[in-house]
Write a protein that holds these residues in place. Structure first.
Motif, PDB file in Angstrom:
ATOM      1  N   SER A  79    -115.715  -7.956 -89.430  1.00 22.23           N
ATOM      2  CA  SER A  79    -115.852  -8.174 -87.989  1.00 22.23           C
ATOM      3  C   SER A  79    -117.320  -8.304 -87.574  1.00 22.23           C
ATOM      4  O   SER A  79    -117.630  -8.792 -86.488  1.00 22.23           O
ATOM      5  CB  SER A  79    -115.202  -7.027 -87.211  1.00 22.23           C
ATOM      6  N   ARG A  80    -118.210  -7.860 -88.446  1.00 26.64           N
ATOM      7  CA  ARG A  80    -119.634  -7.977 -88.150  1.00 26.64           C
ATOM      8  C   ARG A  80    -120.107  -9.415 -88.366  1.00 26.64           C
ATOM      9  O   ARG A  80    -119.549 -10.138 -89.191  1.00 26.64           O
ATOM     10  CB  ARG A  80    -120.454  -7.052 -89.053  1.00 26.64           C
ATOM     11  N   PRO A  81    -121.156  -9.843 -87.664  1.00 24.59           N
ATOM     12  CA  PRO A  81    -121.723 -11.175 -87.931  1.00 24.59           C
ATOM     13  C   PRO A  81    -122.204 -11.267 -89.371  1.00 24.59           C
ATOM     14  O   PRO A  81    -122.641 -10.280 -89.966  1.00 24.59           O
ATOM     15  CB  PRO A  81    -122.893 -11.252 -86.945  1.00 24.59           C
ATOM     16  N   ALA A  82    -122.117 -12.466 -89.921  1.00 19.85           N
ATOM     17  CA  ALA A  82    -122.481 -12.683 -91.322  1.00 19.85           C
ATOM     18  C   ALA A  82    -123.976 -12.965 -91.474  1.00 19.85           C
ATOM     19  O   ALA A  82    -124.664 -13.356 -90.520  1.00 19.85           O
ATOM     20  CB  ALA A  82    -121.669 -13.835 -91.900  1.00 19.85           C
ATOM     21  N   LEU A  83    -124.459 -12.769 -92.699  1.00 18.93           N
ATOM     22  CA  LEU A  83    -125.845 -13.060 -93.068  1.00 18.93           C
ATOM     23  C   LEU A  83    -125.856 -14.239 -94.031  1.00 18.93           C
ATOM     24  O   LEU A  83    -125.058 -14.291 -94.975  1.00 18.93           O
ATOM     25  CB  LEU A  83    -126.477 -11.844 -93.738  1.00 18.93           C
ATOM     26  N   LEU A  84    -126.765 -15.175 -93.813  1.00 23.17           N
ATOM     27  CA  LEU A  84    -126.961 -16.306 -94.715  1.00 23.17           C
ATOM     28  C   LEU A  84    -128.165 -16.042 -95.622  1.00 23.17           C
ATOM     29  O   LEU A  84    -129.234 -15.648 -95.146  1.00 23.17           O
ATOM     30  CB  LEU A  84    -127.205 -17.583 -93.901  1.00 23.17           C
TER      31      LEU A  84
END
Length: 441
Positions: A79-84
């Motif tokens: 549910s957390r924003p993803a990291l690229l």
């Protein structure tokens, strides 16, 4: 595979060097015109290494041979924003005759891995692969989703790599809000009690341009007051010698303040010679972020010694500071004069973000855990990266490819230079820092 690899002691730290050497040995020279070998072999190599540990990578080819590899790792809290985490697999060309060790050999000598791409940026590609493979083998999920992108064509502006993915496959980056990539996180040793790690939070914009002057063609023996070559060379000479005014951006001011505090001496950006003299090996990299710049790089005209051509052309690598694009273009046209036609070959924006937030805190913690005298500081990159494309998706981008470097290494000179190399210990340090960073991100 996970159990057998763990039993044999295969870790990210002890396989990163071999991964880096393998990648260097894959010639991915980018000449900017599809005449090189392309990145397909590197994309397949990366995909194979990711698939071996259970990921499902996608290879996306934008043009024959111009391939990128993308994969997503599921985090503990989706549910957390993803990291690229992004890196490019292409490299600038290299002439083997100029090198101490062949640029595509991946030779280990003097404690370093040598080869084209060793710092730009197959080192970060290898560190990322090593960390991901180790975590997948040991079943350690990151706190949030991680998107991995190993990209084509960065060295020619990213049209067939990051830009293609952002324009045609943006669903691959759903939920991504932050990113880390190249040219940041490297060390600058101040003294025995302090090592600064420069994290890229800004980068100059670019205008790669073609200049054209039309003149009157004629016989080389005749007087000609409308010689296109003469007019162009005078304009290019003015441009190449122009002293652009110092413009101190937010990021550069912050960096100079941090460095001034570290050195215990004031640093005056208006006193270029005095300031840069205190920066050692990073002087060239930092000096280029104090001004706009325009470097003539190519000239073309004529086809026979006794024929005055009707046209002459030049190419210029123009770079502008965040917030100063319009000033740059106005100055450029004033310097060149009305006879010179200017057209962009490739252009892209400048970037700047603040040096704060949970991701920056994670960088600081990871660095200090591996180097007790570390302090992360923001800086501006004089060049550009694929972050320019990902910024269009609203992704906040940082340069963080951690390397602890020996003070005597001319790190800035490694980029696109002869005898490019990366310390073996630096690669292993980077793996440890990235692993800790992923735990805290």
């Amino acid at each position: 595979m996970s159990e057998s690899n763990t039993a044999r002691g295969i870790t990210g730290e002890n396989e990163v060097v071999d991964l880096c050497r393998d990648l260097i040995r894959i010639d991915t020279s980018n000449y900017g015109d599809h005449s090189g070998p392309g990145e397909r072999a590197a994309a397949e190599y990366v995909a194979e290494k990711l698939a071996e540990v259970g990921l499902e990578p996608k290879i996306i080819e934008s043009h024959k041979g111009r391939a990128s590899t993308v994969a997503r790792i599921e985090g503990e809290d989706p549910s957390r924003p993803a990291l690229l985490i992004h890196g490019h697999t292409d490299v600038v060309p290299a002439n083997a005759e100029d090198w101490t060790h062949h640029p595509f050999s991946g030779e280990i000598a003097d404690g370093c891995v040598w080869g084209r791409g060793a710092v730009d940026m197959k080192d970060m590609d290898a560190m990322t692969l090593a960390v991901v493979r180790d975590r997948m083998r040991s079943g350690r999920k990151p706190p949030r989703d991680i998107v991995l992108a190993f990209l084509a064509d960065e060295e020619a502006g990213g049209t067939y790599g990051a830009r293609h993915l952002v324009d045609k496959h943006r669903d691959l980056f759903d939920g991504v809000t932050e990113a880390i990539g190249e040219v940041g996180g490297f060390s600058f040793t101040v003294n025995e009690n302090l090592r600064l790690y420069l994290v890229e939070t800004a980068q100059k914009g670019m205008h790669w341009m073609r200049l054209t002057v039309e003149g009157t063609a004629g016989h080389g023996s005749m007087t000609n007051d409308d010689n296109a070559i003469t007019e162009l060379c005078e304009a290019v000479g003015r441009l190449g010698r122009h002293q652009w005014p110092v413009r101190v951006t937010k990021t550069v001011r912050s960096f100079l303040d941090e460095l001034s505090d570290a050195l215990g001496t004031p640093l005056d950006p208006e006193d270029m010679d005095g300031t840069l003299a205190k920066l050692g090996g990073i002087a060239k990299m930092v000096g280029a972020t104090l001004r706009n710049s325009a470097a003539p790089t190519m000239l073309g005209a004529g086809y026979k010694v006794n024929v005055i051509p009707g046209q002459a052309t030049a190419h210029v690598d123009g770079r502008f500071l965040p917030g100063y694009e319009q000033e740059f273009l106005a100055d450029l046209d004033r310097i060149l004069g009305p006879r010179v036609k200017r057209e962009d070959v490739h252009g892209d924006k400048a970037l700047e973000t603040s040096f704060d937030g949970a991701l920056v805190d994670a960088m600081q913690l990871a660095l200090r855990a591996e180097d007790p005298i570390a302090r992360a500081v923001p800086y501006m990159l004089s060049g550009g990266t694929d972050a320019k494309s990902f910024d269009d998706l609203g992704i906040r981008c940082f340069g963080f490819a951690p390397l602890q470097l020996p003070p005597e290494l001319d790190f800035a000179g490694m980029f696109h230079g002869v005898d490019e190399r990366v310390p073996v210990d630096g690669l292993k340090f980077g793996v440890r820092v990235l692993d800790r960073f992923l735990d805290a991100c």
